[in-house]
Scaffold this motif. Structure first.
Motif, PDB file in Angstrom:
ATOM      1  N   ARG A 134       6.875   1.096   8.386  1.00  0.00           N
ATOM      2  CA  ARG A 134       5.914   1.630   8.758  1.00  0.00           C
ATOM      3  C   ARG A 134       5.087  -0.354   9.265  1.00  0.00           C
ATOM      4  O   ARG A 134       4.465  -0.330  10.689  1.00  0.00           O
ATOM      5  N   THR A 135       5.310  -1.259   8.572  1.00  0.00           N
ATOM      6  CA  THR A 135       5.131  -2.737   9.653  1.00  0.00           C
ATOM      7  C   THR A 135       5.424  -2.914  10.410  1.00  0.00           C
ATOM      8  O   THR A 135       4.458  -2.302  11.224  1.00  0.00           O
TER       9      THR A 135
ATOM     10  N   GLU B 257       3.463  -0.144  13.291  1.00  0.00           N
ATOM     11  CA  GLU B 257       1.846  -1.437  12.852  1.00  0.00           C
ATOM     12  C   GLU B 257       1.781  -2.040  14.130  1.00  0.00           C
ATOM     13  O   GLU B 257       0.749  -2.011  14.417  1.00  0.00           O
TER      14      GLU B 257
ATOM     15  N   TYR C 193       6.029   9.786  12.906  1.00  0.00           N
ATOM     16  CA  TYR C 193       4.974  10.109  11.694  1.00  0.00           C
ATOM     17  C   TYR C 193       5.730  10.406  10.337  1.00  0.00           C
ATOM     18  O   TYR C 193       4.559  10.887   9.027  1.00  0.00           O
TER      19      TYR C 193
ATOM     20  N   TYR D  65       6.197   7.315   9.231  1.00  0.00           N
ATOM     21  CA  TYR D  65       6.151   6.953   8.069  1.00  0.00           C
ATOM     22  C   TYR D  65       4.659   6.509   8.611  1.00  0.00           C
ATOM     23  O   TYR D  65       3.203   6.190   8.143  1.00  0.00           O
ATOM     24  N   VAL D  66       3.516   7.005   9.340  1.00  0.00           N
ATOM     25  CA  VAL D  66       2.530   6.673   9.893  1.00  0.00           C
ATOM     26  C   VAL D  66       1.771   8.100  10.421  1.00  0.00           C
ATOM     27  O   VAL D  66       1.763   8.525  11.138  1.00  0.00           O
TER      28      VAL D  66
ATOM     29  N   LYS E  60      -2.394   7.645  14.621  1.00  0.00           N
ATOM     30  CA  LYS E  60      -3.487   6.261  15.599  1.00  0.00           C
ATOM     31  C   LYS E  60      -4.264   5.722  14.399  1.00  0.00           C
ATOM     32  O   LYS E  60      -4.402   4.657  14.072  1.00  0.00           O
TER      33      LYS E  60
ATOM     34  N   ASP F 208      -5.122   6.494  11.062  1.00  0.00           N
ATOM     35  CA  ASP F 208      -4.330   4.988  10.038  1.00  0.00           C
ATOM     36  C   ASP F 208      -3.659   4.414   9.678  1.00  0.00           C
ATOM     37  O   ASP F 208      -3.896   3.467   8.708  1.00  0.00           O
ATOM     38  N   ILE F 209      -3.374   4.039  10.931  1.00  0.00           N
ATOM     39  CA  ILE F 209      -3.195   1.837  11.197  1.00  0.00           C
ATOM     40  C   ILE F 209      -3.589   1.319  11.380  1.00  0.00           C
ATOM     41  O   ILE F 209      -4.509  -0.171  10.688  1.00  0.00           O
TER      42      ILE F 209
ATOM     43  N   ARG G  49      -6.087   1.228   7.828  1.00  0.00           N
ATOM     44  CA  ARG G  49      -4.839  -0.153   7.213  1.00  0.00           C
ATOM     45  C   ARG G  49      -5.614  -0.770   7.515  1.00  0.00           C
ATOM     46  O   ARG G  49      -5.318  -2.378   6.645  1.00  0.00           O
TER      47      ARG G  49
END
Length: 210
Positions: A3-4, A7, A39, A41-42, A45, A47-48, A51
């Motif tokens: 995910r990182t 992001e 999708y 992992y995330v 958009k 949601d990024i 966070r």
């Protein structure tokens, strides 16, 4: 893939092109992944961005958890300096999108963390007891007043697309001479700061935490 990585790639594109101009497929191309992997992992958009905003709050929380050798008023103003720097790092375009996302559904992005509220109230109380803060009002109400004032100016900064004169200097006390690196108000004009509002004085420079 994680995910990182996704992001970081997305935020890079958001800052380069603007949030609205970046599609999920663009992020996938940047990472070399497919949409199903994205999708996995995330969720979206937005949601990024949410966070990203939480990371800014992490920075503020770390600041108020420390102590400031310059005293409570300096630490209080320092918390807003941190917020200003984080807002400038995120930028008005992405901050505006965070606001819109919360208007569509309250994600709690503007709910101040209890730990931050507790520490800010403790800092104000310490300032009142030491005489550094002349306003003897309820610490909780004083904190809320300064916080809402900041949020209002942050909103106007976003509305003006980052060109609101005086907004960055809001959380800085007015120095007798010289200007801080963010101050843009004409000479002789004092920015309205929480320090002035609370009846306290603090240096306009960023405090060094112990």
């Amino acid at each position: 893939m994680d995910r990182t990585t996704i992001e970081n790639a997305a935020l890079k594109l958001f800052h380069e092109r603007g949030f609205g101009a970046v599609k999920v497929q663009d992020i996938c191309a940047e990472c070399g992944i497919t949409k199903p992997t994205f999708y996995h992992y995330v969720p979206s958009k937005d949601d990024i961005l949410l966070r990203y905003n939480e990371e800014a709050l992490d920075t503020v929380e770390a600041h108020v958890a420390g102590t400031d050798p310059e005293g409570p008023v300096s630490q209080l103003l320092g918390a807003y300096l941190v917020l200003i720097d984080e807002c400038e790092r995120i930028g008005p375009d992405l901050l505006s999108r965070i606001t819109c996302s919360n208007l569509q559904k309250n994600h709690g992005s503007y709910d101040t963390r209890p730990t931050i509220i507790e520490r800010m109230e403790a800092i104000i109380t310490a300032g009142q007891r030491s005489g550094a803060i002349g306003n003897a009002g309820d610490p909780h109400q004083l904190y809320l007043s300064s916080a809402y004032l900041y949020e209002g100016l942050q909103f106007m900064w976003c509305l003006k697309r980052g060109t609101l004169t005086g907004a960055p200097s809001f959380a800085r006390a007015s120095p007798p001479s010289g200007r801080s690196r963010h101050s843009k108000e004409p000479p002789g004009e004092k920015p309205f700061s929480p320090g002035v509002f609370l009846g306290g004085q603090a240096r306009a420079t960023r405090p060094q935490l112990a």
